[in-house]
Write a protein that holds these residues in place. Structure first.
Motif, mmCIF file in Angstrom:
data_model
loop_
_atom_site.group_PDB
_atom_site.id
_atom_site.type_symbol
_atom_site.label_atom_id
_atom_site.label_comp_id
_atom_site.label_asym_id
_atom_site.label_seq_id
_atom_site.Cartn_x
_atom_site.Cartn_y
_atom_site.Cartn_z
ATOM 1 N N PHE A 23 0.829 -1.221 0.000
ATOM 2 C CA PHE A 23 0.000 0.000 0.000
ATOM 3 C C PHE A 23 0.858 1.265 0.000
ATOM 4 O O PHE A 23 0.567 2.218 -0.704
ATOM 5 N N HIS A 24 1.936 1.261 0.793
ATOM 6 C CA HIS A 24 2.779 2.462 0.870
ATOM 7 C C HIS A 24 3.476 2.735 -0.457
ATOM 8 O O HIS A 24 3.441 3.859 -0.963
ATOM 9 N N LEU A 25 4.087 1.698 -1.041
ATOM 10 C CA LEU A 25 4.848 1.917 -2.282
ATOM 11 C C LEU A 25 3.934 2.253 -3.458
ATOM 12 O O LEU A 25 4.329 2.975 -4.363
ATOM 13 N N ARG A 28 2.653 6.136 -3.456
ATOM 14 C CA ARG A 28 3.623 7.213 -3.658
ATOM 15 C C ARG A 28 3.465 7.865 -5.023
ATOM 16 O O ARG A 28 3.110 7.193 -5.998
ATOM 17 N N ASP A 98 11.654 12.243 0.672
ATOM 18 C CA ASP A 98 11.467 10.957 0.011
ATOM 19 C C ASP A 98 11.120 9.841 1.000
ATOM 20 O O ASP A 98 10.404 8.907 0.664
ATOM 21 N N ASP A 99 11.632 9.950 2.244
ATOM 22 C CA ASP A 99 11.346 8.899 3.224
ATOM 23 C C ASP A 99 10.126 9.248 4.099
ATOM 24 O O ASP A 99 9.966 8.704 5.185
ATOM 25 N N SER A 100 9.290 10.153 3.619
ATOM 26 C CA SER A 100 8.031 10.549 4.271
ATOM 27 C C SER A 100 8.205 11.434 5.492
ATOM 28 O O SER A 100 7.233 11.730 6.185
#
Lengths: 145, 175
Positions: A23-25, A28, A98-100
């Protein structure tokens, strides 16, 4: 079976890890190279900082170890960046890496915050901050509210 | 033979220092993994907390985790290793220590491996939750992934800790 609890935990962890990574990837934004997504309530722009007219920026910032690091590069203030896209009315700005990791700026702070072009990507520095909390490296998204 | 208080304190101090500084060893590999997952961290905490869990398992003192967490927090403050948490950094060390003691209190009757894995996992998740509350402010899928990565690292390093305790116990009994 010995250590049944450990096998159970491992199975649950693997499942949660796989589902959340999926879900996270997939959620994005897909951006080209070191482009930044500038998002307002009604519209969004894909910005490539190297294509904009940058000015020399000098100053210093505090790193994670509390040390003062000199800042010397090409960039522009957040206010100038937003003005280039005709964004003048806003309450707060959320800068996301980039790493949230994210940092929030108020409208008044947009003049002290600078967006800098670095070799590894784009960095936001808030001059006058006495810790590293709002020094965001590898900036990927700016949400203006 | 009952170990002297000094021996226990020296061992706890060693584990505190190892936990605090060994993080640097795994950081490069951990960063590679977290960069590919696009999350701000969550792996090295499991490794650093493993030393607290090893000490809690061997020393068997009721407040071992809390004491070591507090000492680590003070050391971090004194040496200026506060990172983005600033003055709240000691909390990031203390809370996982409290959780380790809590898990040890609840899982007294469980086998050593299960107890160590659960303690390390719970402590790693607590450390990540604290960092998220103070610094990262993540939510949704990314928070879920960050927590899952922390828990997995806690699980794996908990197993490593259990294997290390197995090797250390014969030496520990002779001391």
């Amino acid at each position: 079976m010995k250590h049944r609890l450990l096998y159970g935990i491992a199975a649950v962890l693997a499942l949660i890890l796989a589902v959340s990574a999926y879900f996270h990837l997939n959620s994005r934004d897909s951006l080209a190279g070191d482009a930044i997504l500038l998002q307002t309530e009604h519209t969004q722009f894909e910005i490539c900082l190297s294509e904009l007219t940058l000015q020399p920026i000098h100053g210093s910032r505090i790193n994670g170890k509390g040390e003062t690091i000199p800042v010397d590069g090409q960039g522009m203030t957040m206010k100038e960046l937003l003005e280039q896209y005709q964004i003048s009315e806003y309450q707060k700005i959320n800068v996301i890496s980039d790493d949230s990791y994210s940092a929030e700026l108020s409208a008044q702070e947009a003049e002290n915050a600078c967006i800098l072009q670095e070799e590894t990507g784009v960095r936001m520095v808030v001059f006058g901050d006495n810790d590293s909390k709002r020094s965001v490296s590898d900036v990927r998204k700016i949400i203006v509210e | 033979m009952k170990k002297s208080k000094l021996t226990l304190l020296i061992f706890m101090a060693l584990c505190c220092a190892l936990g605090l500084f060994a993080k640097k060893l795994v950081n490069p590999i951990a960063n590679l993994m977290t960069d590919s997952l696009h999350i701000p961290g969550g792996i090295s905490a499991g490794f650093s907390l493993m030393f607290l869990v090893i000490a809690a398992e061997l020393v068997k003192h009721r407040h071992c985790g809390t004491t070591m967490g507090a000492v680590q927090g003070m050391l971090a403050l004194i040496t200026g290793r506060v990172g983005s948490m600033g003055a709240l950094m000691p909390l990031g060390y203390l809370l996982p220590g409290v959780v380790i003691d809590g898990v040890y209190m609840l899982m007294k009757s469980f086998p050593k491996e299960e107890r160590m894995v659960c303690a390390n996992m719970a402590a790693a998740v607590t450390a990540s939750l604290t960092a998220n509350a103070i610094v990262f402010h993540l939510w949704g899928a990314v928070l879920c992934l960050y927590m899952a990565v922390s828990a997995t690292s806690g699980f794996l390093f908990g197993l490593l800790g259990a294997a290390m305790v197995k090797r250390l116990q014969p030496i520990w009994k002779q001391m």
